[in-house]
Design a protein around this motif. Structure first.
Motif, short mmCIF file in Angstrom:
data_model
loop_
_atom_site.label_atom_id
_atom_site.label_comp_id
_atom_site.label_asym_id
_atom_site.label_seq_id
_atom_site.Cartn_x
_atom_site.Cartn_y
_atom_site.Cartn_z
N MET A 1 38.54 33.86 35.79
CA MET A 1 39.86 33.46 36.22
C MET A 1 40.63 34.72 36.62
SD MET A 1 42.78 31.46 33.98
CE MET A 1 41.94 29.92 34.10
N LYS A 2 41.28 34.68 37.76
CA LYS A 2 42.08 35.80 38.24
C LYS A 2 43.43 35.80 37.53
CE LYS A 2 40.26 35.60 42.93
NZ LYS A 2 40.65 35.35 44.33
N ILE A 3 44.08 36.96 37.53
CA ILE A 3 45.35 37.10 36.84
C ILE A 3 46.42 36.18 37.43
CG2 ILE A 3 46.19 39.06 38.19
CD1 ILE A 3 47.28 40.18 35.45
N GLY A 4 46.42 36.00 38.74
CA GLY A 4 47.40 35.12 39.36
C GLY A 4 47.20 33.67 38.94
N ASP A 5 45.94 33.27 38.82
CA ASP A 5 45.63 31.90 38.37
C ASP A 5 46.06 31.70 36.92
OD1 ASP A 5 44.49 31.40 40.87
OD2 ASP A 5 42.49 32.00 40.17
N LEU A 6 45.81 32.71 36.09
CA LEU A 6 46.20 32.64 34.68
C LEU A 6 47.72 32.58 34.57
CD1 LEU A 6 45.46 32.65 31.69
CD2 LEU A 6 45.39 35.16 31.81
N ALA A 7 48.40 33.37 35.37
CA ALA A 7 49.87 33.38 35.36
C ALA A 7 50.40 32.00 35.73
CB ALA A 7 50.40 34.44 36.32
N GLU A 8 49.83 31.41 36.76
CA GLU A 8 50.29 30.10 37.21
C GLU A 8 50.01 29.02 36.17
OE1 GLU A 8 49.31 26.99 40.79
OE2 GLU A 8 49.22 29.15 41.22
N GLU A 9 48.81 29.05 35.61
CA GLU A 9 48.43 28.01 34.64
C GLU A 9 49.25 28.07 33.36
OE1 GLU A 9 44.53 26.47 32.17
OE2 GLU A 9 44.24 27.45 34.10
N ALA A 27 42.30 40.00 26.49
CA ALA A 27 41.21 40.81 27.05
C ALA A 27 40.87 40.34 28.46
CB ALA A 27 39.97 40.69 26.16
N SER A 28 40.50 41.29 29.29
CA SER A 28 40.03 40.98 30.63
C SER A 28 38.79 41.81 30.91
CB SER A 28 41.11 41.27 31.67
OG SER A 28 41.29 42.67 31.82
N HIS A 29 38.11 41.42 31.96
CA HIS A 29 36.95 42.17 32.43
C HIS A 29 37.32 42.69 33.81
CE1 HIS A 29 34.81 40.17 29.20
NE2 HIS A 29 35.33 39.04 29.63
N ARG A 30 36.93 43.91 34.09
CA ARG A 30 37.21 44.51 35.40
C ARG A 30 36.02 44.34 36.32
NH1 ARG A 30 42.38 46.98 36.02
NH2 ARG A 30 43.29 46.85 33.96
N GLY A 33 36.64 47.07 42.39
CA GLY A 33 38.00 47.13 42.93
C GLY A 33 39.05 47.02 41.84
N CYS A 34 38.60 47.07 40.58
CA CYS A 34 39.49 47.02 39.42
C CYS A 34 40.26 45.71 39.27
CB CYS A 34 40.46 48.20 39.43
SG CYS A 34 39.64 49.79 39.20
N HIS A 35 39.77 44.64 39.87
CA HIS A 35 40.43 43.34 39.72
C HIS A 35 40.12 42.78 38.34
CE1 HIS A 35 41.73 43.09 43.87
NE2 HIS A 35 40.53 43.55 44.23
N ARG A 36 41.16 42.24 37.71
CA ARG A 36 40.99 41.65 36.39
C ARG A 36 40.43 40.24 36.50
NH1 ARG A 36 45.88 44.57 35.87
NH2 ARG A 36 46.06 45.70 33.91
N ARG A 37 39.56 39.91 35.56
CA ARG A 37 39.05 38.55 35.40
C ARG A 37 39.18 38.19 33.92
NH1 ARG A 37 37.92 35.15 39.73
NH2 ARG A 37 37.13 36.43 41.39
N TYR A 38 39.61 36.98 33.68
CA TYR A 38 39.80 36.50 32.32
C TYR A 38 38.82 35.39 32.02
CZ TYR A 38 44.10 39.16 32.61
OH TYR A 38 45.00 40.17 32.77
N ASP A 39 38.43 35.28 30.76
CA ASP A 39 37.52 34.22 30.32
C ASP A 39 38.22 32.87 30.39
OD1 ASP A 39 35.51 36.06 29.81
OD2 ASP A 39 36.06 36.28 27.69
N ALA A 40 37.44 31.82 30.29
CA ALA A 40 37.96 30.45 30.39
C ALA A 40 38.95 30.13 29.28
CB ALA A 40 36.81 29.46 30.38
N ALA A 42 41.26 32.09 28.13
CA ALA A 42 42.47 32.91 28.26
C ALA A 42 43.76 32.09 28.27
CB ALA A 42 42.39 33.80 29.50
N PRO A 43 43.82 30.94 28.94
CA PRO A 43 45.07 30.17 28.88
C PRO A 43 45.45 29.76 27.46
CG PRO A 43 43.73 29.41 30.71
CD PRO A 43 42.88 30.36 29.91
#
Length: 116
Positions: A1-9, A27-30, A33-40, A42-43
């Motif tokens: 999950m991207k940070i923007g998706d997590l923020a919206e959810e 916690a996130s995974h990089r 390009g250093c983009h953050r991804r979050y586990d399912a 995270a919400p």
């Protein structure tokens, strides 16, 4: 999950999610390009963090509590002492505020009596 998706959810700003991560709460995974991804999950984690913040707990305490927070948001007995300590502190502050309010009310009453 991207940070923007997590923020919206979770209805949480991206900036705040980064702060939670900086404080060791989330916690996130990089990726490349250093983009953050979050586990399912995270919400749910963000919702637990928000609930603990709403209860007046500081982030340093939340960091210690999170391992003991169950999926339903309740806190296991392993950290009950921490919650009780914060509750006592809150009770002490409420008592001090009540004393301060009473002193201020006395000053207002005395000022009104002088003006009468």
């Amino acid at each position: 999950m991207k940070i923007g998706d997590l923020a919206e959810e979770t209805d949480t700003s991206v900036r705040l999610l980064r702060y939670y991560e900086e404080q060791g709460l989330l916690a996130s995974h990089r990726l490349a390009g250093c983009h953050r991804r979050y586990d399912a999950d995270a919400p749910a984690v963000v919702r637990r963090i928000r609930a603990l913040l709403d209860a007046g707990l500081p982030t340093r305490t939340i960091r210690d509590l999170l391992p003991c927070v169950r999926q339903d948001g309740t806190v296991a007995l392993c950290r009950l002492d921490t919650l009780e300590q914060h509750l006592r502190g809150l009770d002490d502050r409420i008592s001090a505020l009540q004393d301060t309010r009473a002193a201020l009310a006395d000053l207002v009453t005395a000022a009104r009596a002088e003006g009468a």
